[in-house]
Write a protein that holds these residues in place. Structure first.
Motif, PDB file in Angstrom:
ATOM      1  N   ALA A  42       0.840  -1.208   0.000  1.00 16.23           N
ATOM      2  CA  ALA A  42       0.000   0.000   0.000  1.00 16.23           C
ATOM      3  C   ALA A  42       0.870   1.252   0.000  1.00 16.23           C
ATOM      4  O   ALA A  42       0.572   2.237  -0.693  1.00 16.23           O
ATOM      5  CB  ALA A  42      -0.928  -0.014   1.210  1.00 16.23           C
ATOM      6  N   GLY A  43       1.959   1.216   0.762  1.00 15.55           N
ATOM      7  CA  GLY A  43       2.866   2.364   0.802  1.00 15.55           C
ATOM      8  C   GLY A  43       3.542   2.604  -0.528  1.00 15.55           C
ATOM      9  O   GLY A  43       3.749   3.758  -0.938  1.00 15.55           O
ATOM     10  N   ALA A  44       3.873   1.520  -1.243  1.00 11.58           N
ATOM     11  CA  ALA A  44       4.511   1.664  -2.553  1.00 11.58           C
ATOM     12  C   ALA A  44       3.559   2.305  -3.557  1.00 11.58           C
ATOM     13  O   ALA A  44       3.958   3.175  -4.337  1.00 11.58           O
ATOM     14  CB  ALA A  44       4.971   0.295  -3.062  1.00 11.58           C
ATOM     15  N   GLU A  45       2.296   1.899  -3.530  1.00  9.14           N
ATOM     16  CA  GLU A  45       1.323   2.507  -4.442  1.00  9.14           C
ATOM     17  C   GLU A  45       1.208   4.014  -4.197  1.00  9.14           C
ATOM     18  O   GLU A  45       1.153   4.802  -5.143  1.00  9.14           O
ATOM     19  CB  GLU A  45      -0.037   1.843  -4.266  1.00  9.14           C
ATOM     20  CG  GLU A  45      -0.139   0.467  -4.890  1.00  9.14           C
ATOM     21  CD  GLU A  45      -1.566  -0.037  -4.890  1.00  9.14           C
ATOM     22  OE1 GLU A  45      -2.322   0.335  -5.787  1.00  9.14           O
ATOM     23  OE2 GLU A  45      -1.911  -0.790  -3.947  1.00  9.14           O
ATOM     24  N   ARG A  46       1.174   4.397  -2.930  1.00  7.84           N
ATOM     25  CA  ARG A  46       1.099   5.833  -2.620  1.00  7.84           C
ATOM     26  C   ARG A  46       2.365   6.545  -3.080  1.00  7.84           C
ATOM     27  O   ARG A  46       2.311   7.667  -3.599  1.00  7.84           O
ATOM     28  CB  ARG A  46       0.888   6.040  -1.124  1.00  7.84           C
ATOM     29  CG  ARG A  46      -0.488   5.628  -0.614  1.00  7.84           C
ATOM     30  CD  ARG A  46      -0.726   6.124   0.799  1.00  7.84           C
ATOM     31  NE  ARG A  46       0.216   5.537   1.743  1.00  7.84           N
ATOM     32  CZ  ARG A  46       0.010   4.398   2.403  1.00  7.84           C
ATOM     33  NH1 ARG A  46      -1.109   3.700   2.197  1.00  7.84           N
ATOM     34  NH2 ARG A  46       0.909   3.933   3.252  1.00  7.84           N
ATOM     35  N   ALA A  47       3.508   5.898  -2.897  1.00  5.95           N
ATOM     36  CA  ALA A  47       4.781   6.520  -3.279  1.00  5.95           C
ATOM     37  C   ALA A  47       4.882   6.724  -4.780  1.00  5.95           C
ATOM     38  O   ALA A  47       5.567   7.652  -5.246  1.00  5.95           O
ATOM     39  CB  ALA A  47       5.945   5.659  -2.780  1.00  5.95           C
ATOM     40  N   ALA A  48       4.198   5.881  -5.559  1.00  2.00           N
ATOM     41  CA  ALA A  48       4.283   5.975  -7.025  1.00  2.00           C
ATOM     42  C   ALA A  48       3.451   7.120  -7.578  1.00  2.00           C
ATOM     43  O   ALA A  48       3.696   7.573  -8.709  1.00  2.00           O
ATOM     44  CB  ALA A  48       3.840   4.658  -7.663  1.00  2.00           C
ATOM     45  N   GLU A  49       2.478   7.598  -6.830  1.00  2.00           N
ATOM     46  CA  GLU A  49       1.521   8.571  -7.371  1.00  2.00           C
ATOM     47  C   GLU A  49       2.180   9.840  -7.913  1.00  2.00           C
ATOM     48  O   GLU A  49       1.813  10.318  -8.999  1.00  2.00           O
ATOM     49  CB  GLU A  49       0.466   8.903  -6.317  1.00  2.00           C
ATOM     50  CG  GLU A  49      -0.472   7.727  -6.025  1.00  2.00           C
ATOM     51  CD  GLU A  49      -1.408   7.991  -4.858  1.00  2.00           C
ATOM     52  OE1 GLU A  49      -1.320   9.110  -4.272  1.00  2.00           O
ATOM     53  OE2 GLU A  49      -2.218   7.093  -4.528  1.00  2.00           O
ATOM     54  N   PRO A  50       3.157  10.455  -7.211  1.00  2.00           N
ATOM     55  CA  PRO A  50       3.757  11.687  -7.757  1.00  2.00           C
ATOM     56  C   PRO A  50       4.561  11.471  -9.037  1.00  2.00           C
ATOM     57  O   PRO A  50       4.912  12.455  -9.704  1.00  2.00           O
ATOM     58  CB  PRO A  50       4.681  12.154  -6.615  1.00  2.00           C
ATOM     59  CG  PRO A  50       4.211  11.449  -5.393  1.00  2.00           C
ATOM     60  CD  PRO A  50       3.677  10.145  -5.875  1.00  2.00           C
TER      61      PRO A  50
END
Length: 392
Positions: A361-369
């Motif tokens: 879940a943290g990786a998905e959020r990190a990819a957004e920018p």
């Protein structure tokens, strides 16, 4: 209203959009073409058209050596030179051919701005061949971290000081450039991007495989695959398999090193297959290390793809990588080259299902920018500004 004209220079470029050659220059050029009439100028490679249009981007490939021997630009130039030293004979010819090709492109296309990927050779050649055209230089890693001889550093400084703007893919690289004397006001951190749509589609159609570790990248020293194999050999209390996606000069050595282990080398694959491989993994390993010549990762696009498919990532704690992976938040970080620490992190990632869910879940959020639309807009703004003011 007439659209501004952009000339993109690159030395690594796919023959086909999904042939497995890193396509970040093409991906970004697609976004640049939303505002600019965009032409990509790149060396000829086997099987490629000399002049074609790909998704609104014109791609022109120039010859630089007798076709039978012409292979310096098939992949990464520095890695190809290390793999076979005789390829150095192609370097002068490539530089001259690129110079002449840029001159022709400037005369015929009259670009408003040049976007040169890599300080050497593209930005160097553009500085000589098109001194009156504003230039944006994007440094990707090897052109800053490697080529560290005093003469080469002076040459890179001379080129970068004359650019309208210089982008890097991580902050530590930007600090190196400003230490060289490149004005901070003309530098910025703008990485490559990742397309969220294909990543989401790959995740939707691909089931994760229990115990699967996936590593993607060119089989060269800085990727750290030898360290990964040594670390996994220590993980004997958790079931695992490793799938290595990629090819390169170290393949035979790595296959020997993997003898007796559940490791499969599948070779180079297209982007769709790479995304599916990443989505199939319980753990994606990015064990990057600084190479003996100083070369190291800037910000691997594969890391952004892994984050975009929601993978649990175990990676080396290096600049750029740590911009995406926060330890125990969006993955696990280990000291580069530390076999024991990497083995412990892999064991934890394979056995801790709650942790994996949190890191995914943290990786998905990190990819957004890093979404391609967002990164493309940032590059268009840099190019627009450079075209409007010229060089200082």
């Amino acid at each position: 209203m007439t659209r501004p004209r952009l000339l993109v220079l690159a030395s690594t470029f796919p023959v086909r959009p999904d042939d497995g050659v890193p396509a970040f220059v093409l991906d970004l050029a697609r976004h640049e073409a939303e505002e600019f009439d965009t032409v990509v100028l790149t060396p000829r490679v086997r099987g490629a058209a000399a002049d074609e249009v790909v998704d609104g981007v014109r791609v022109v490939r120039y010859p630089y050596f007798p076709r039978r021997f012409e292979d310096l630009a098939d992949g990464a130039i520095l890695d190809n030179l290390r793999a076979r030293r005789s390829r150095v004979l192609q370097v002068p010819s490539l530089l001259v051919a690129q110079y002449l090709a840029v001159r022709r492109a400037v005369r015929s296309g009259r670009p408003d701005v040049v976007h040169a990927h890599w300080a050497v050779p593209q930005a160097l050649v553009a500085t000589l061949a098109a001194p009156r055209v504003p230039m944006v230089v994007t440094t990707h890693g090897g052109d800053v971290y490697a080529l560290r001889g005093a003469l080469l550093v002076r040459l890179k400084r001379w080129v970068l000081e004359r650019a309208a703007h210089v982008t890097t893919v991580n902050g530590e690289m930007r600090q190196r450039l400003t230490a060289w004397g490149v004005p901070a006001a003309r530098t910025s951190v703008v990485p490559m991007g990742v397309e969220p749509g294909p990543a989401a589609a790959a995740r939707a159609r691909t089931a994760r495989t229990a115990g699967r570790v996936v590593a993607v990248g060119r089989l060269v020293e800085k990727k750290g695959f030898a360290v990964l194999l040594d670390a996994l050999r220590r993980v004997d209390d958790v079931a695992w398999e490793l799938v290595v996606v990629g090819d390169g000069p170290l393949r035979a050595q790595l296959e020997q090193r993997a003898a007796g282990l559940p490791v499969t080398f599948v070779g180079q694959r297209g982007k769709e297959e790479v995304l599916e491989a990443l989505a199939s993994a319980e753990v994606v390993a990015m064990p990057s290390v600084p190479a003996a010549n100083g070369d190291q990762e800037g910000l691997p696009v594969t890391l952004l793809e892994a984050a975009a498919v929601g993978a649990a990532v175990v990676a080396s704690d290096l600049p750029g990588i740590r911009d995406v992976v926060r330890d125990d938040v969006s993955g696990l970080l280990v000291p580069p080259g530390d076999v024991v620490a990497l083995a412990a992190a892999l064991r934890r990632a394979l056995s801790d299902s709650d942790g994996r869910a949190r890191w995914q879940a943290g990786a998905e959020r990190a990819a957004e920018p890093y979404a391609g639309d967002h990164i493309g807009a940032r590059y268009r703004a840099v190019l627009r500004d450079a075209a409007g003011r010229g060089t200082d």
